[in-house]
Enzyme design. Sequence first.
Site, PDB file in Angstrom:
ATOM      1  N   SER A  68      25.056  44.654  40.077  1.00 59.24           N
ATOM      2  CA  SER A  68      25.303  42.855  39.540  1.00 59.24           C
ATOM      3  C   SER A  68      26.334  42.685  41.180  1.00 59.24           C
ATOM      4  CB  SER A  68      25.950  43.360  38.130  1.00 59.24           C
ATOM      5  OG  SER A  68      27.301  44.366  38.006  1.00 59.24           O
TER       6      SER A  68
ATOM      7  N   ARG B 203      33.826  38.127  25.193  1.00 53.51           N
ATOM      8  CA  ARG B 203      33.499  36.865  25.273  1.00 53.51           C
ATOM      9  C   ARG B 203      32.788  36.558  24.477  1.00 53.51           C
ATOM     10  NH1 ARG B 203      31.274  38.972  31.438  1.00 53.51           N
ATOM     11  NH2 ARG B 203      32.908  39.655  32.768  1.00 53.51           N
TER      12      ARG B 203
ATOM     13  N   THR C 142      27.528  51.504  33.788  1.00 57.42           N
ATOM     14  CA  THR C 142      28.027  50.167  34.191  1.00 57.42           C
ATOM     15  C   THR C 142      29.731  49.670  33.348  1.00 57.42           C
ATOM     16  OG1 THR C 142      25.670  49.670  34.714  1.00 57.42           O
ATOM     17  CG2 THR C 142      27.306  47.720  33.467  1.00 57.42           C
TER      18      THR C 142
ATOM     19  N   LYS D 179      36.385  45.191  40.974  1.00 53.00           N
ATOM     20  CA  LYS D 179      35.604  44.634  42.131  1.00 53.00           C
ATOM     21  C   LYS D 179      36.018  43.280  42.914  1.00 53.00           C
ATOM     22  CE  LYS D 179      32.284  42.835  38.823  1.00 53.00           C
ATOM     23  NZ  LYS D 179      32.736  43.371  37.143  1.00 53.00           N
TER      24      LYS D 179
ATOM     25  N   ASP E 126      35.336  34.330  38.689  1.00 50.31           N
ATOM     26  CA  ASP E 126      36.425  35.453  38.426  1.00 50.31           C
ATOM     27  C   ASP E 126      36.530  36.104  39.718  1.00 50.31           C
ATOM     28  OD1 ASP E 126      34.907  37.054  37.764  1.00 50.31           O
ATOM     29  OD2 ASP E 126      36.340  38.173  36.752  1.00 50.31           O
TER      30      ASP E 126
ATOM     31  N   ASP F 191      32.095  34.971  42.151  1.00 52.74           N
ATOM     32  CA  ASP F 191      31.538  33.752  40.899  1.00 52.74           C
ATOM     33  C   ASP F 191      33.100  33.837  40.465  1.00 52.74           C
ATOM     34  OD1 ASP F 191      33.330  36.621  41.013  1.00 52.74           O
ATOM     35  OD2 ASP F 191      31.989  36.673  39.143  1.00 52.74           O
TER      36      ASP F 191
ATOM     37  N   ASP G 199      35.353  38.119  41.137  1.00 54.94           N
ATOM     38  CA  ASP G 199      35.352  39.256  42.115  1.00 54.94           C
ATOM     39  C   ASP G 199      33.793  40.414  41.979  1.00 54.94           C
ATOM     40  OD1 ASP G 199      33.840  39.607  39.148  1.00 54.94           O
ATOM     41  OD2 ASP G 199      35.065  41.021  37.934  1.00 54.94           O
ATOM     42  N   ARG G 200      32.387  39.115  42.014  1.00 59.98           N
ATOM     43  CA  ARG G 200      31.636  39.154  42.017  1.00 59.98           C
ATOM     44  C   ARG G 200      31.428  38.690  44.014  1.00 59.98           C
ATOM     45  NH1 ARG G 200      27.558  40.169  37.843  1.00 59.98           N
ATOM     46  NH2 ARG G 200      29.276  41.084  35.986  1.00 59.98           N
TER      47      ARG G 200
ATOM     48  N   SER H 181      33.344  35.459  33.663  1.00 59.90           N
ATOM     49  CA  SER H 181      33.368  36.448  34.931  1.00 59.90           C
ATOM     50  C   SER H 181      31.819  35.410  35.126  1.00 59.90           C
ATOM     51  CB  SER H 181      32.989  37.696  34.509  1.00 59.90           C
ATOM     52  OG  SER H 181      31.707  38.269  35.719  1.00 59.90           O
ATOM     53  N   HIS H 182      30.983  35.161  35.255  1.00 64.08           N
ATOM     54  CA  HIS H 182      29.717  34.395  36.286  1.00 64.08           C
ATOM     55  C   HIS H 182      29.353  34.048  34.930  1.00 64.08           C
ATOM     56  CE1 HIS H 182      28.943  38.505  34.489  1.00 64.08           C
ATOM     57  NE2 HIS H 182      27.307  38.156  34.581  1.00 64.08           N
TER      58      HIS H 182
END
Length: 621
Positions: A433, A86, A412, A444, A346, A344, A348-349, A179-180
């Site tokens: 998270s 990232r 994690t 996730k 993508d 979020d 997954d959260r 992601s987020h």
Amino acid sequence: MALPSLKLEGALARSTLPSISILRSLRLAASFSSSPLLPRKLLPSCISCSSFRFVVKASVQTASEQIKAIPTKPVEGQKTGTSGLRKKVKVFQQENYLANWIQALFNSLPLEDYKDGVLVLGGDGRYFNREAAQIIIKIAAGNGVGKILVGRDGLMSTPAVSAVIRKQKANGGFIMSASHNPGGPEYDWGIKFNYSSGQPAPESITDKIYGNTLSISEIKTADIPDVDLSSVGAVRYGNFTVEVVDPVSDYLELMEEVFDFQLIKDLISRADFRFSFDAMHAVTGAYAKPIFVDRLGASLDSISNGVPLEDFGHGHPDPNLTYAKDLVNIMYAKDAPDFGAASDGDGDRNMILGRGFFITPSDSVAIIAANAQAAIPYFKDGPKGLARSMPTSGALDRVASKLNLPFFEVPTGWKFFGNLMDAGRLSICGEESFGTGSDHIREKDGIWAVLAWLSIIAYQNKDKKVGEKLVSVADIAKEHWATYGRNFFSRYDYEECESSGANKMMEYLRDIISKTKQGEKYGNYTLDFADDFSYTDPVDGSVASKQGLRFVFTDGSRIIYRLSGTGSAGATIRIYIEQFEPDGAMHDVDAQTALKPLIDLALSISKLEEFTGREKPTVIT
């Protein structure tokens, strides 16, 4: 008599057609089904016409004629974090920056893991995904991949990529997402690779990728035109095929296998139940309407921010109390819905809310695990095992103990759950998270968590008649605490700290840990042990060290310090504070109030303000 023509696009391209250039219209007699170009199984049985029109596009070049080797040089800073590489968009837009990493990935994989194989490509819709998708497709072709399955418009949630890899028996897949993290020309972009089981590549592979980025000298790419990703269908270039697929269908089919959709539909259709889902202008906007509205019967106005945008509507697509403020305001209003959720960037959260009631991610996975066997058909025989990331609260541990299930504490990073799942030792897992999931895939899964909660609420209320008081989200949480006790938990995030100060703080804490002794007093707390968490995988024996600094006290309270690997700039310091409370009379106390002595201790031990200059956290969870 002239008969109407039928134009077929896409379906024929996915059939077993000769590798030649075809772009023509055919008019065939009633015996058209005997044509070797038109397998009978592809034709609708209702067609009985003498004229049939179809369009197939393919390349006349062979694969070897299309491949070019482009000279390149190594670039710095391509070591992956816990979830891929990232950086800021402008970094990825530098010449060959993304291309180098993709080629280094292929250089790191055994030939049999991709040669003539199938790969999946999807992303969260953020800025730069369109350009990146074309780069990835061409390098995949240049390295001998046989087919790449791409989500329409380049969209496919991270959990859906994992699901498609598994269902289509693909060799792996690329996920274009940060992601987020925020999106847009000035913000973040990311890329990661998942293996054939659908799980993120292990450190053994990501370490090889990084090593190859330091010595790369050429990029193998195919000289083919950009592919139109706007409509479902397939196009062939020599021995290489790009197939654009519906990003929702395989994933929705899997969800229907996991959950009792009729049970959920009965809940959502009740006149006395209201539901709100915030897609945060991210990828789950593409899934919310087909799943919640079209399949489960929710009203369209129950979906907010449901159109995926390249910059997430100028928002920060992180489903927490700070950044999902739209949903928080709705759920804490006077006439709030019964259930609220957000996902979020993508997909997954997740964040779960009741009316005026927040469910911490640590409690969420524990409550799902405790209710899974009764409420979710996929777990009708009970979970195989439970696991959490090390910083996540011990609420799940207590469920595992009561249900007599195997339990695992891992670093994690979702990749650490994958081996346990593949070995048949783990069913349900989560991270503090806002990540929750199970072994239905190897990521996730935000939508899965929402459907799990809807299943639990539906099961608890299946015998309730309209007009009777429904069992609420708060009721379910409080019943859980009454059974297992409450683990008060909070996380303080200090985002984009100056890296040198953050690293000095962590080294300072490591020095303290090296000198600590059991029984030492820290205010009103007595130290049990302090360490730098290390994990040995029980399946393959691999070791992950330096995974977080822990101060664990004799009453079970914990303070944990970590530097996050999910940001693209600076350093994010995370402090986790946990305290167990068995007394039911104390369960309604606000978490920040209950944890204040421990929070003050955590800040005092670390000297965070002295090292970073930060007086307040960016986010409190």
